[in-house]
Design an enzyme around this catalytic site. Sequence first.
Site, short mmCIF file in Angstrom:
data_model
loop_
_atom_site.label_atom_id
_atom_site.label_comp_id
_atom_site.label_asym_id
_atom_site.label_seq_id
_atom_site.Cartn_x
_atom_site.Cartn_y
_atom_site.Cartn_z
N LYS A 119 1.81 -4.89 15.69
CA LYS A 119 0.49 -4.35 16.02
C LYS A 119 0.54 -3.45 17.26
CE LYS A 119 -1.74 -5.99 12.51
NZ LYS A 119 -2.32 -5.10 11.50
N TYR A 152 4.66 -10.18 14.54
CA TYR A 152 3.28 -9.73 14.28
C TYR A 152 2.74 -8.95 15.47
CZ TYR A 152 -1.69 -9.64 13.22
OH TYR A 152 -2.97 -9.20 12.99
N ASP A 160 1.02 8.62 -5.46
CA ASP A 160 1.24 9.22 -6.79
C ASP A 160 0.14 8.78 -7.76
OD1 ASP A 160 3.52 10.40 -5.79
OD2 ASP A 160 4.91 8.97 -6.73
N ASP A 218 1.59 -2.66 -4.35
CA ASP A 218 2.29 -3.52 -3.40
C ASP A 218 2.86 -2.65 -2.30
OD1 ASP A 218 3.72 -5.28 -1.92
OD2 ASP A 218 5.04 -5.96 -3.54
N ASN A 276 -5.35 -0.76 6.49
CA ASN A 276 -5.83 -2.08 6.90
C ASN A 276 -4.91 -3.21 6.45
OD1 ASN A 276 -7.97 -4.32 7.39
ND2 ASN A 276 -7.62 -4.38 5.17
N1 LIG Z 1 -8.49 -11.74 10.43
C1 LIG Z 1 -8.27 -11.56 11.73
O1 LIG Z 1 -8.65 -12.39 12.57
C2 LIG Z 1 -7.58 -10.33 12.20
C3 LIG Z 1 -7.53 -10.08 13.57
C4 LIG Z 1 -6.91 -8.93 14.02
C5 LIG Z 1 -6.34 -8.06 13.13
N2 LIG Z 1 -6.38 -8.33 11.80
C6 LIG Z 1 -5.76 -7.36 10.89
O2 LIG Z 1 -6.73 -6.92 9.98
C7 LIG Z 1 -6.12 -6.57 8.75
C8 LIG Z 1 -6.79 -7.31 7.62
O3 LIG Z 1 -6.68 -8.68 7.90
P1 LIG Z 1 -7.54 -9.79 7.12
O4 LIG Z 1 -7.73 -10.92 8.04
O5 LIG Z 1 -8.71 -9.17 6.48
O6 LIG Z 1 -6.44 -10.24 6.04
P2 LIG Z 1 -6.61 -10.87 4.58
O7 LIG Z 1 -7.94 -11.52 4.44
O8 LIG Z 1 -5.38 -11.69 4.37
O9 LIG Z 1 -6.56 -9.58 3.65
C9 LIG Z 1 -5.41 -8.80 3.63
C10 LIG Z 1 -5.59 -7.68 2.65
O10 LIG Z 1 -4.35 -6.97 2.57
C11 LIG Z 1 -3.88 -7.01 1.22
N3 LIG Z 1 -2.44 -7.09 1.17
C12 LIG Z 1 -1.66 -8.09 1.63
N4 LIG Z 1 -0.37 -7.84 1.34
C13 LIG Z 1 -0.36 -6.65 0.69
C14 LIG Z 1 0.68 -5.87 0.10
N5 LIG Z 1 1.96 -6.25 0.13
N6 LIG Z 1 0.34 -4.68 -0.51
C15 LIG Z 1 -0.96 -4.29 -0.56
N7 LIG Z 1 -1.96 -4.99 -0.03
C16 LIG Z 1 -1.66 -6.17 0.58
C17 LIG Z 1 -4.53 -8.25 0.61
O11 LIG Z 1 -4.69 -8.15 -0.78
P3 LIG Z 1 -3.64 -8.70 -1.87
O12 LIG Z 1 -3.22 -10.06 -1.42
O13 LIG Z 1 -4.45 -8.66 -3.11
O14 LIG Z 1 -2.52 -7.71 -1.89
C18 LIG Z 1 -5.92 -8.19 1.27
O15 LIG Z 1 -6.71 -7.24 0.59
C19 LIG Z 1 -4.64 -6.90 8.91
O16 LIG Z 1 -3.91 -5.74 9.26
C20 LIG Z 1 -4.64 -7.90 10.05
O17 LIG Z 1 -3.41 -7.93 10.74
C21 LIG Z 1 -6.97 -9.44 11.32
#
Ligand SMILES: NC(=O)c1ccc[n+]([C@@H]2O[C@H](COP(=O)([O-])OP(=O)(O)OC[C@H]3O[C@@H](n4cnc5c(N)ncnc54)[C@H](OP(=O)(O)O)[C@@H]3O)[C@@H](O)[C@H]2O)c1
Length: 174
Positions: free
Chosen positions: A150, A146, A66, A54, A81
């Site tokens: 970023k 947000y 660790d 987490d 990511n």
């Molecule tokens: N999707 C878009 O359109 C978009 C656009 C621009 C930028 N982004 C950026 O791209 C990145 C990935 O986004 P995504 O759309 O792929 O998001 P997503 O589908 O919601 O996936 C997020 C990932 O982060 C993990 N995560 C969330 N909270 C966490 C925590 N507290 N500790 C460890 N892991 C955690 C989630 O796994 P668990 O829930 O299992 O922890 C999951 O593997 C983010 O930084 C987002 O801001 C996304």
Amino acid sequence: MTGASAGIGVDIAECFAQDGYNVILAARTESALRDVADRLAKAYGITATPIPADLGAIGGGQKLADAIAQKGLTVDVLVNNAGYGRAGAFNGSDAATQLGMIDLNDRALVELTHIYWPRMIANRRGGVLNVASTAAFQPGPLMAIYYASKAFVLSFSEALWEEARGTGVKVSCL
Ligand SMILES: NC(=O)c1ccc[n+]([C@@H]2O[C@H](COP(=O)([O-])OP(=O)(O)OC[C@H]3O[C@@H](n4cnc5c(N)ncnc54)[C@H](OP(=O)(O)O)[C@@H]3O)[C@@H](O)[C@H]2O)c1
């Protein structure tokens, strides 16, 4: 590789696996991490190690580092990511949700980079890939934290890139 259980992180992990990298996959949901790890290991003949973490928790990055060290693994390329975004007016918003975005999107990213950066610089190899967003380029009313989180990722990455100039260490921001 953080946030490797779902979404963009799975695809980035797959890109590295395709290129023959062994991968360490971190996120909170262990079952999903295992599924991704099994699939990538089978498909590309690499070692994929799932480690539940987490990273929104204070100290979560150090805890993950660790756990990685305990397994005798090292990190040559760090992919930050994991992140989330919540929309809505700042007025009346939930403080824990707002601060949680900063903790995950920024704090954990800095914590992990700070842990692995010295070894990369000393070895004159390695890299950091930080996942930002087009949200980094302008303020985002109704998604203020947000967008700001970023902007931090992009600014930090560009500064690190400059600090790494001539060292052989690569810094990228998506
Ligand atoms: N999707 C878009 O359109 C978009 C656009 C621009 C930028 N982004 C950026 O791209 C990145 C990935 O986004 P995504 O759309 O792929 O998001 P997503 O589908 O919601 O996936 C997020 C990932 O982060 C993990 N995560 C969330 N909270 C966490 C925590 N507290 N500790 C460890 N892991 C955690 C989630 O796994 P668990 O829930 O299992 O922890 C999951 O593997 C983010 O930084 C987002 O801001 C996304």
